[in-house]
Design a protein around this motif. Sequence first.
Motif, PDB file in Angstrom:
ATOM      1  N   LYS A 117     -39.541 -10.049 -22.825  1.00  0.00           N
ATOM      2  CA  LYS A 117     -38.384 -10.933 -23.045  1.00  0.00           C
ATOM      3  C   LYS A 117     -38.287 -11.916 -21.877  1.00  0.00           C
ATOM      4  O   LYS A 117     -37.365 -11.875 -21.076  1.00  0.00           O
ATOM      5  N   ILE A 118     -39.258 -12.797 -21.833  1.00  0.00           N
ATOM      6  CA  ILE A 118     -39.387 -13.679 -20.672  1.00  0.00           C
ATOM      7  C   ILE A 118     -38.191 -14.618 -20.531  1.00  0.00           C
ATOM      8  O   ILE A 118     -37.774 -14.965 -19.426  1.00  0.00           O
ATOM      9  N   GLY A 119     -37.608 -15.026 -21.659  1.00  0.00           N
ATOM     10  CA  GLY A 119     -36.493 -15.967 -21.589  1.00  0.00           C
ATOM     11  C   GLY A 119     -35.210 -15.359 -21.092  1.00  0.00           C
ATOM     12  O   GLY A 119     -34.346 -16.060 -20.546  1.00  0.00           O
ATOM     13  N   LEU A 126     -45.195 -14.207 -14.252  1.00  0.00           N
ATOM     14  CA  LEU A 126     -45.507 -12.953 -14.939  1.00  0.00           C
ATOM     15  C   LEU A 126     -46.927 -12.567 -14.582  1.00  0.00           C
ATOM     16  O   LEU A 126     -47.881 -13.311 -14.876  1.00  0.00           O
ATOM     17  N   ILE A 127     -47.063 -11.420 -13.930  1.00  0.00           N
ATOM     18  CA  ILE A 127     -48.386 -10.931 -13.530  1.00  0.00           C
ATOM     19  C   ILE A 127     -48.731  -9.750 -14.430  1.00  0.00           C
ATOM     20  O   ILE A 127     -47.982  -8.765 -14.493  1.00  0.00           O
ATOM     21  N   ILE A 147     -45.744 -21.271 -26.684  1.00  0.00           N
ATOM     22  CA  ILE A 147     -44.320 -21.383 -27.054  1.00  0.00           C
ATOM     23  C   ILE A 147     -43.448 -21.794 -25.869  1.00  0.00           C
ATOM     24  O   ILE A 147     -42.298 -22.203 -26.045  1.00  0.00           O
ATOM     25  N   ILE A 148     -43.997 -21.677 -24.675  1.00  0.00           N
ATOM     26  CA  ILE A 148     -43.232 -22.022 -23.462  1.00  0.00           C
ATOM     27  C   ILE A 148     -43.003 -23.524 -23.359  1.00  0.00           C
ATOM     28  O   ILE A 148     -41.978 -23.981 -22.847  1.00  0.00           O
ATOM     29  N   ASN A 149     -43.944 -24.310 -23.860  1.00  0.00           N
ATOM     30  CA  ASN A 149     -43.863 -25.759 -23.695  1.00  0.00           C
ATOM     31  C   ASN A 149     -42.693 -26.325 -24.505  1.00  0.00           C
ATOM     32  O   ASN A 149     -42.644 -26.207 -25.732  1.00  0.00           O
ATOM     33  N   ASN A 162     -39.885 -14.475 -26.602  1.00  0.00           N
ATOM     34  CA  ASN A 162     -40.673 -13.271 -26.313  1.00  0.00           C
ATOM     35  C   ASN A 162     -42.145 -13.639 -26.217  1.00  0.00           C
ATOM     36  O   ASN A 162     -42.690 -14.303 -27.117  1.00  0.00           O
ATOM     37  N   LEU A 163     -42.773 -13.219 -25.144  1.00  0.00           N
ATOM     38  CA  LEU A 163     -44.225 -13.355 -25.020  1.00  0.00           C
ATOM     39  C   LEU A 163     -44.899 -12.067 -25.487  1.00  0.00           C
ATOM     40  O   LEU A 163     -44.369 -10.968 -25.301  1.00  0.00           O
TER      41      LEU A 163
END
Length: 654
Positions: free
Chosen positions: A537-539, A572-573, A585-587, A648-649
């Motif tokens: 849940k990166i956002g 994110l590693i 999707i990040i762009n 979500n990634l």
Amino acid sequence: MKNLKTKSLLILFFAFINLTNAQNIEFKNYKFNDNEIVIPEEFKNEEEIILEQNLKSEFNFTSNDANEYYLFHEKKLLNSNIAIERNNKVYIPYSQKEDLIVNKLRVILPNGKKIELKESDIKKDKNEQTGVTYEYFAVNGLEKGAIIERFYILKKPVDVSGETINVQENFPIVNFSLELIYPNYLQFDTKSYNGLADATFNKDKYTNKNSNSLEAKNIAGLNADEQQSNWIRNAKALRYKLATNSSKNTSNLYAHKDFVSDFFENYYVDLDTKDKKELEKFTSKLKKSNDPLLNARAIEGLIKENIQYNRYYKLNSNISDILKSKQANLFDLIKLYIAVLNQQNVEHELVFTTEKDKATFDPDFESYENIKEVLIYMTAANSFIEPIATNYRTPLIDFNYGNNYGLFIKPKVYQGVKMPVTTTRKIHFADDLNITNMEITIDASKGIDDATFKSVLEFTGYTASYFQVVKDFVNETDFENMKQDLASNYAFETSNKPKVTTVNDGVVNLALKPYIVTIEGNAEDIISKAGNNYLVKIGSVIGRQMEMYADKERQLPIEIDYPHFYTRKISLIIPDGYQIKNPEIINMNHVLTKDGKVVADFISNYKIEENKLTITNTENYDFETLPVSDYPKYREIINAAADFHKMNLIIEKL
């Protein structure tokens, strides 16, 4: 300042009125009517429709008293079940300073039956939080298509120094009328706003009485749910004040110059020997600096940390009393600030204004309604002090004073005489504040199930003010709870109890040093198993975001509390042997420009180096107001931030 009026101002008012014998009130025999009203097609599907609304005020002056008699008459069609539920209690609106002279209500059912409620239908309800008891009509038997018609007459103290009547409401009004009635030796000035018809002056409409009146038809309702808007600034309204008294040969009453003259005479006074001595003792604690802003903060801090604001305290008669009691009402605080600033030879201006969400300062319609609140402008520091706000320090003041006008009063000495010089100017927000920087790392390099999270959040200005000052006003337990609540907004649930550390707590650091919050813990609330893959849940790490919906067409201009800016770097590693499946999707790139300047944007992009994903994200709102025409693009930017928050990634095994 809450309703600033000195005793001498009240004396000034009563000197202007011609005391006469009591007169009959023109609407004392007001009755229900059976006027037939045609509903326009565009209103027929509204939940409620105000078929008719009539407002009248008559100003009555006697040898002993001055009162306003106020009539409110409304006929409302209930066009939905929601409206029926909302109107089964009709509250009786009067305060301790008002007398309810007449109070009538009836229901007209769709079949034409009329039911007039009685005194026995009045019930009482107590607000358990405030302890205030309310009276209301209990309206039973309502059905769709029913009409509630009510009118009441209040007797209340006169205030003709400046008032605004807001005409537009949540629901449409088919027929609206308003009338101000007063003795014919008086005359009122009026001004209409936002497309409302101008009032007409009616000389001797009634026996020995003048009036101002207006009528309007088919006034659309305003959507109460519109986000980031200012109803007060944009609703149809009428402002009025007493302007002329021919019996006293006075005109331009309640102009700003009258207030300024009276205020200056009462507050810019020479101190006696005792007051000077006590003031010197008090200011000996001041820490002086070559930086005008630090000097302003030192004076503000000295007063706010040693004198407690108490709006009801009335025992001080001079500066010595204030310093001894260590309590002060607003008038006392203004006297003390002026005394300290004069003693320290600090150039300043008093600023009288309004809170923009309650009343807009109109520089083109002078009245005392413009001068409800007070600030102090520190000339060299180019910043404002809010005297009663213990949780602010210059350059921060309550943001409801920004994007508004104010009456600035500057003391000047001409030929040995101290005099006030006034200007009307915009109250500006401090520059380069309200910035949030985030540096966030989710480290799963040692295994996805053992991922850790670290977020370093840096807040400044108003954005920091919600958290930075808390430690000064609460106990340690509540302070720890605040930190956990803050952490939970940025991906951690409270039950996880992450480690939260803060730097630069306290109001003394507000707007001087950034508030730095570091949150550390495991990332189990961020990463979850999804079949053979993992979801990140990166956002969520940027915190909760508002959303704007477009169920109805936007009516009001966009108005934000203050300009604000965000810069975020998210890393994110992932472990060896895994890859991110959907980084594209990040762009995101959403930009709103006005006159060649970017006023709002949400921009996000990424790069991948070996097993490390780095996201750069910026979100900026560099404006105060925008027209309705910009709403679609602005909404897109707001919702882009909300979409990012939901992002979500997918991590998959190679």
